[in-house]
Design an enzyme around this catalytic site. Structure first.
Site, PDB file in Angstrom:
ATOM      1  CE  LYS A 199      10.375  -6.182  -8.064  1.00  0.00           C
ATOM      2  NZ  LYS A 199      10.434  -5.089  -9.083  1.00  0.00           N
ATOM      3  N   GLY A 252       1.421  -8.561 -13.452  1.00  0.00           N
ATOM      4  CA  GLY A 252       2.330  -8.099 -14.500  1.00  0.00           C
ATOM      5  C   GLY A 252       2.111  -8.896 -15.772  1.00  0.00           C
ATOM      6  CB  SER A 253       4.331  -9.455 -18.657  1.00  0.00           C
ATOM      7  OG  SER A 253       5.466  -9.970 -17.991  1.00  0.00           O
ATOM      8  CB  THR A 254       1.100 -13.679 -19.817  1.00  0.00           C
ATOM      9  OG1 THR A 254      -0.184 -13.088 -19.564  1.00  0.00           O
ATOM     10  CG2 THR A 254       0.936 -15.178 -19.948  1.00  0.00           C
ATOM     11  CD  GLU A 275      -4.649  -8.274 -12.607  1.00  0.00           C
ATOM     12  OE1 GLU A 275      -4.494  -8.327 -13.853  1.00  0.00           O
ATOM     13  OE2 GLU A 275      -4.616  -7.237 -11.949  1.00  0.00           O
ATOM     14  CB  CYS A 309      -4.347  -5.963 -16.776  1.00  0.00           C
ATOM     15  SG  CYS A 309      -5.210  -5.444 -15.301  1.00  0.00           S
ATOM     16  CD  GLU A 406      -1.586  -6.806 -21.725  1.00  0.00           C
ATOM     17  OE1 GLU A 406      -0.570  -7.369 -21.310  1.00  0.00           O
ATOM     18  OE2 GLU A 406      -2.563  -6.559 -21.002  1.00  0.00           O
TER      19      GLU A 406
END
Ligand code: NAI
Ligand code: MG
Length: 502
Positions: A199, A252-254, A275, A309, A406
């Site tokens: 995706k 992607g984002s946490t 990651e 990142c 971030e």
């Protein structure tokens, strides 16, 4: 410095690709989304529409998972020898290399990054990753293990392990390195014999769709790689929650990483690798060669417009050199040529989207109103497109949002320190642990500090050095597991222990 000149048009080949009817790749076929819906794809340098892609959602994910399951259980793929799997990966790398210019243009138009950077870094790194993983296809080995069962003293055994592919893998990738993230994900999955539903990010679907065409051209059996364009909340969430997916790999984002874990635990407890974000410390020690360290600190944050990142977003400099270094990085920032990625003079392109531009500018406003000072930059720029000025912020306090969170844009906070113990504590004071860097002439001290960093990657006297053979991933809330290197292969295999009584 903002460039005003118009960017040259894309090549005929790239334009022809953009104009295609971009569908989903399911079971080797190009198919429309079940809903018939489409997503607009815009060039972030202009905000203009460049393509439309299918909006896949749960129904399409279901079809793709069924195809991937069928390809995993039977048909040509599981019958291929490891050597044949490796050859397919190598062939894919060759095809990607043959089409490097076109793919770099697609990446530049879709993501905003300079075409020259995509041609020198993103595409060659993806080619190299596929070649590296092609080599591993024939080296997925188990062990023979001598055993000593205490309650069967007279028995003889032959025990060994097999490493088997984990199965159907759902992979969800972001928009900052669209092609390269696809390669990091697909490479180890295909080397180990898994099948995939990929995706891609809704902001940047195009290079993965071109890669899908090359995957078919290379001769991968139908259903081995399925590519779904669609939104995270629908298609991505359906993939993470799917009961017939054996593993989900996410970048992607946490925040979304936590949702993936929740979806896995509420469905079939599929394996997860993540990651996630970072807030990486970049440390300049008093003995560092500033001729290297100052441009190194600029590269650490401004590469890929800070949408990395592992960006070196927290710069630590000894008090005695603080002004010189902070001013030095700001001087370099002011010289960066900002423009459309397709302009050959451009050194920094736009943020990937209006949302990302707004997010970064929101952080800038928050930092400045909390009392930070911008030595350069501090706001958006350009007449159209999603540009943000490269920014160096000083006069910060540890509790500020710009220090804690971030930003994912071209914004570095520069902080001074007095002693090394305090420095190490501050550098590690983050929920993240993706990367860190140290600049010093004292290599022994460089090693010592590298050991103390709670981060998955540490660079000494360099930054942003990536290689297909080096494992990459995070400590703490930067993730679970590693990508690249042979470590990634373990996360795409299950170990089976087999014991035979002789
Ligand atoms: P995101 O985490 O929402 O998007 C990444 C991928 O996850 C995309 O493919 C998206 O469609 C998908 N996704 C979103 N919601 C999902 C859900 N509920 N279930 C399954 N998949 C889902 O990241 P976004 O919103 O684009 O960026 C937000 C922030 O995340 C950035 O400002 C940055 O701080 C961080 N980020 C970190 C990246 C990294 O490389 N570690 C890459 C991209 C963003
Ligand atoms: Mg999001």
């Amino acid at each position: 410095m903002i460039l005003t000149s118009e960017a040259p048009a894309a090549s005929g080949k790239t334009q022809a690709f953009l104009q295609q009817d971009h569908q989903l790749l399911i079971d080797g076929q190009n198919v429309a989304a079940v809903s018939g819906k489409k997503i607009d794809v815009v060039d972030p340098a202009t905000g203009q529409l460049i393509a439309r892609v299918a909006e896949g959602d749960k129904a399409d994910i279901d079809k793709a998972v069924t195809a991937a399951r069928r390809a995993f259980e039977g048909g040509a793929w599981p019958k291929l020898t490891p050597s044949e799997r490796g050859k397919l990966l190598w062939r894919l790398a060759d095809l990607l290399e043959e089409n490097l210019d076109e793919v770099a243009e697609i990446e530049s138009l879709d993501n905003g990054k300079p075409r020259a950077v995509a041609a020198a870094a993103d595409v060659p790194l993806a080619v190299d990753l596929f070649r590296y993983m092609a080599g591993w296809a024939t080296k997925i080995e188990g062990n023979t293990i001598p055993i000593s069962v205490p309650y069967m003293p007279d028995a003889e055994f032959h025990s060994y392990t097999l490493r088997e592919p984990v199965g159907v893998v759902g992979q969800i990738i972001p928009w900052n390195f669209p092609l390269l993230m696809a390669a990091w994900k697909l490479g180890p999955a295909l080397a180990t014999g898994c099948t995939v539903v990929l995706k891609v990010a809704e902001e940047t679907p195009l290079s993965a769709l071109r890669l899908g065409q090359l995957i078919q051209e290379a001769g991968f059996p139908n259903g081995v790689v399925n590519i779904i364009t669609g939104y995270g909340e629908t298609a991505g969430a359906a993939l993470a929650a799917h009961g017939d997916v054996d593993k989900c790999a996410f970048t992607g984002s946490t925040e979304v990483g936590k949702l993936i874990v929740k979806a896995a635990s509420e469905s079939n407890l599929k394996k997860i690798t993540l990651e996630l974000g970072g807030k990486s410390p970049n440390i300049i020690l008093p003995d560092a060669d500033l001729e290297l360290a100052i441009p190194g600190a600029a590269n650490a944050i401004f590469f890929n417009h800070g949408q990395c990142c592992c960006a070196g977003s927290r710069l630590f400099v000894h008090r005695d050199q603080f002004e010189k270094v902070a001013e030095g990085v700001a001087e370099l920032a002011k010289q960066i040529k900002i423009g459309a990625g397709m302009n050959p003079e451009t050194e920094m392109g736009p943020m990937v989207s209006q949302i990302q531009q707004d997010r970064v500018c929101g952080y800038l406003e928050s930092g400045l109103s909390d009392g930070a000072t911008a030595l350069c930059g501090g706001q958006k720029t350009g007449e159209n497109g999603y540009f943000v000025e490269p920014t160096v912020l000083v006069n910060t306090r540890p509790e500020m949002k710009i220090i804690q969170e971030e930003i994912f844009g071209p914004v570095v906070t520069a902080v001074s320190y007095d002693d090394t113990d305090q420095l190490i504590a501050s550098a590690n004071d983050s929920p993240y642990g993706l990367a860190a860097a140290v600049w010093t002439r004292d290599i022994s001290l460089g090693h010592k500090i590298a050991k103390k960093m709670r981060a998955g990657t540490v660079w000494v006297n360099c930054y942003n050095v990536f290689d297909a053979s080096l494992p990459f991933g995070g400590y703490k809330q930067s993730g679970w597991g590693r990508e690249m290197g042979h470590e990634a292969l373990n996360l795409y295999t299950e170990t089976k222990a087999i014991t035979i009584q002789l």
